[in-house]
Design a protein around this motif. Structure first.
Motif, PDB file in Angstrom:
ATOM      1  N   VAL A  93      10.488   5.265  -8.598  1.00  0.00           N
ATOM      2  CA  VAL A  93      10.903   5.744  -7.264  1.00  0.00           C
ATOM      3  C   VAL A  93      10.013   5.242  -6.127  1.00  0.00           C
ATOM      4  O   VAL A  93      10.381   5.394  -4.957  1.00  0.00           O
ATOM      5  N   CYS A  94       8.887   4.659  -6.453  1.00  0.00           N
ATOM      6  CA  CYS A  94       7.929   4.315  -5.390  1.00  0.00           C
ATOM      7  C   CYS A  94       8.529   3.264  -4.441  1.00  0.00           C
ATOM      8  O   CYS A  94       8.845   2.150  -4.858  1.00  0.00           O
ATOM      9  N   PRO A  95       8.653   3.601  -3.134  1.00  0.00           N
ATOM     10  CA  PRO A  95       9.281   2.653  -2.200  1.00  0.00           C
ATOM     11  C   PRO A  95       8.409   1.426  -1.931  1.00  0.00           C
ATOM     12  O   PRO A  95       8.916   0.396  -1.510  1.00  0.00           O
ATOM     13  N   PRO A  99       0.818  -1.222   0.000  1.00  0.00           N
ATOM     14  CA  PRO A  99       0.000   0.000   0.000  1.00  0.00           C
ATOM     15  C   PRO A  99       0.856   1.279   0.000  1.00  0.00           C
ATOM     16  O   PRO A  99       1.980   1.295   0.497  1.00  0.00           O
ATOM     17  N   CYS A 100       0.268   2.344  -0.515  1.00  0.00           N
ATOM     18  CA  CYS A 100       0.911   3.662  -0.574  1.00  0.00           C
ATOM     19  C   CYS A 100       1.146   4.188   0.843  1.00  0.00           C
ATOM     20  O   CYS A 100       0.291   4.045   1.720  1.00  0.00           O
ATOM     21  N   ILE A 101       2.325   4.801   1.060  1.00  0.00           N
ATOM     22  CA  ILE A 101       2.613   5.377   2.379  1.00  0.00           C
ATOM     23  C   ILE A 101       2.599   6.919   2.332  1.00  0.00           C
ATOM     24  O   ILE A 101       3.121   7.588   3.217  1.00  0.00           O
ATOM     25  N   SER A 102       2.072   7.457   1.220  1.00  0.00           N
ATOM     26  CA  SER A 102       1.926   8.915   1.054  1.00  0.00           C
ATOM     27  C   SER A 102       3.247   9.664   1.226  1.00  0.00           C
ATOM     28  O   SER A 102       3.289  10.736   1.842  1.00  0.00           O
ATOM     29  N   CYS A 103       4.305   9.118   0.668  1.00  0.00           N
ATOM     30  CA  CYS A 103       5.608   9.781   0.810  1.00  0.00           C
ATOM     31  C   CYS A 103       5.801  10.913  -0.206  1.00  0.00           C
ATOM     32  O   CYS A 103       6.700  11.728  -0.075  1.00  0.00           O
ATOM     33  N   ALA A 104       4.986  10.902  -1.274  1.00  0.00           N
ATOM     34  CA  ALA A 104       5.011  11.940  -2.324  1.00  0.00           C
ATOM     35  C   ALA A 104       6.252  11.902  -3.220  1.00  0.00           C
ATOM     36  O   ALA A 104       6.483  12.838  -3.981  1.00  0.00           O
ATOM     37  N   ARG A 105       7.018  10.845  -3.141  1.00  0.00           N
ATOM     38  CA  ARG A 105       8.185  10.788  -4.047  1.00  0.00           C
ATOM     39  C   ARG A 105       7.754  10.793  -5.512  1.00  0.00           C
ATOM     40  O   ARG A 105       8.400  11.382  -6.356  1.00  0.00           O
ATOM     41  N   CYS A 106       6.665  10.079  -5.787  1.00  0.00           N
ATOM     42  CA  CYS A 106       6.194  10.017  -7.180  1.00  0.00           C
ATOM     43  C   CYS A 106       5.817  11.415  -7.677  1.00  0.00           C
ATOM     44  O   CYS A 106       6.018  11.745  -8.851  1.00  0.00           O
ATOM     45  N   VAL A 107       5.283  12.248  -6.782  1.00  0.00           N
ATOM     46  CA  VAL A 107       4.879  13.607  -7.159  1.00  0.00           C
ATOM     47  C   VAL A 107       6.127  14.449  -7.439  1.00  0.00           C
ATOM     48  O   VAL A 107       6.194  15.201  -8.409  1.00  0.00           O
TER      49      VAL A 107
END
Ligand code: SF4
Ligand code: SF4
Length: 440
Positions: free
Chosen positions: A414-416, A365-373
């Motif tokens: 980049v998505c962890p 699941p997404c951890i809302s780190c915003a790296r993709c943004v």
């Protein structure tokens, strides 16, 4: 100052396998498969029949509509069949199958124009269509369309794209080192056709030898500048290249001509030169065949229509069992479902991964780190778009600019948590288009 754009990523280059390997001509196989759809736009229509004898460079089809170009035979021989054949798109596409007679008897349909400076812009456009030219950087957009911008769009700058920012690929690098004069003449033809006085050749700084060659070769032209650009992915995407070199921003949903620019790949410039000066249609191209598992990675001059299997054999096969074959680079390439898929005009590389390399980690699941943004060069919210698609709220993604996504794959990279963001985005685009068509 570093010439680049905002966003982007720095994946390992992995160009070392082939960057110093000169281009070798790959002998044509016994059978060639020429798909009638190799470019963006309408497929072309066959003009040969089963049993016909054809020569090398002979036109096999006629284009249907403005955004379409014909295809040509890459060998001499006999038309064995015209039938659907596995294609890189994942579907079967109507293709002309030619039994190679091994003679390479040339076709003389297209005249050579060594005095090309006397040709009119319309004559150059006509030759580019007749020769079946389509963008060779991967997008395969018919060149004649790019050379015919709407009269309301004034182009003042041509950019030749020598960035080759995809990891592993070195086809353009070798082409620049081995055919600089032809590429520069091709660029001058584009400038003449569009009536443009200013041009740039953008080359990533990881190719200092190519930058040096082009700086020397263009010294005598006041209107051509060679620019070394920062090594970053996707530096070679049209909008990012325009931004990096001119500072102009192509608006969302817009095209390069909206900011007065035209971008062409260095391979397309070379193909235009060959078509105009040598009367040679586009029936062969340079392909980087690479990957750690290959015994002998190479840059090969390959006849269009050669099955991928033949290229892997020419590299002495693989050390380990093959897990995945990608047509193009690792970021924007397409995984093939069969090794009998033929090379087409837009094939810049064949990347071979072993079973271990192809094994993808599990998505979490997404951890809302915003790296993709942070890395999205189009300033999108890939996490938000992907979540909407997962929940089948396709229509809402248009508000988030899903169609501005150029499918560079930087977000996924980049998505962890290894979210397959690009996969969701492609699914979303397909679904929206299907629904639109249904409504029509
Ligand atoms: S959303 Fe599209 S353009 Fe943005 S990083 Fe992901 S693939 Fe690239
Ligand atoms: S990079 Fe991955 S984990 Fe981070 S916000 Fe984007 S989707 Fe979520």
């Amino acid at each position: 100052m570093s010439i680049t754009f905002k966003g982007g990523i720095h994946p390992p280059q992995n160009k070392v396998f082939t960057k110093d390997k000169p281009i070798l001509a790959l002998p044509a196989p016994e059978e060639i498969i020429i798909p009638l759809s190799q470019h963006i736009g309408a497929p072309s229509k066959p003009i040969v029949e089963k049993g016909d004898r054809v020569t090398m460079g002979q036109r096999l089809s006629e284009s249907e509509g403005f955004v379409s170009v014909p295809v040509h035979s890459s060998v001499s021989g006999k038309v064995k069949d015209i039938k659907p054949w596995p294609h890189f798109s994942g579907e079967s596409v109507l293709s002309v199958i030619i039994e190679n007679d091994g003679k390479d008897t040339p076709c003389r349909e297209m005249p050579a124009h060594e005095d090309w400076e006397n040709l009119s812009p319309d004559q150059i456009r006509g030759i580019s269509r007749e020769a079946g030219l389509a963008g060779m950087g991967g997008a395969a957009f018919p060149t004649v369309v790019k050379l015919s911008p709407p009269p309301t769009k004034q182009i003042d700058t041509v950019i030749l794209n020598g960035a080759e920012c995809e990891p592993y690929l070195t086809a353009d690098h070798r082409l620049m080192l081995e055919y600089p004069d032809e590429i520069i003449e091709g660029l001058r033809m584009i400038m003449k056709t569009l009536g443009v006085e200013k041009s740039f050749i953008g080359i990533e700084k990881n190719k200092p030898d190519a930058i040096k060659v082009f700086k020397n070769k263009t010294e005598k032209f006041d209107n051509i500048s060679v620019i070394g650009i920062k090594v970053k992915y996707p530096q070679g995407a049209e909008k990012q290249l325009i931004d990096a070199i001119t500072g102009r921003k192509v608006p969302a949903g817009g095209l390069p001509f909206d900011v007065g620019c035209l971008v062409q790949n260095v391979g397309t410039a070379k193909a235009l030169y060959d078509a105009v000066v040598r009367g040679k249609p586009l029936y062969e191209r340079v392909v980087t065949v690479t990957g750690k598992t290959l015994n002998n990675p190479q840059n090969l001059m390959v006849r269009i229509g050669t099955p991928v299997r033949h290229l892997i054999d020419a590299c002495d096969g693989t050390k380990d069992p093959i897990g995945k074959i990608i047509m193009g680079g690792p970021m924007m390439g397409i995984a093939l479902y069969a090794d009998e898929v033929p090379i087409v005009k837009g094939t810049s590389g064949i990347l071979v991964f072993s079973v271990t390399e192809a094994d993808l980690p599990r998505e979490k699941p997404c951890i809302s780190c915003a790296r993709c943004v942070d890395v999205c060069p189009m300033k999108l919210l890939p996490n938000r778009i992907a979540t909407l698609i997962e929940n089948e709220r396709f229509q809402e993604t248009e508000e988030y600019g899903i169609f501005d996504c150029m499918e560079c794959g930087s977000c996924t990279y980049v998505c962890p948590t290894k979210r397959r963001l690009l996969h969701y985005i492609k699914w979303g685009k397909d679904e929206i288009i299907k629904r639109r068509n249904k409504e029509k």
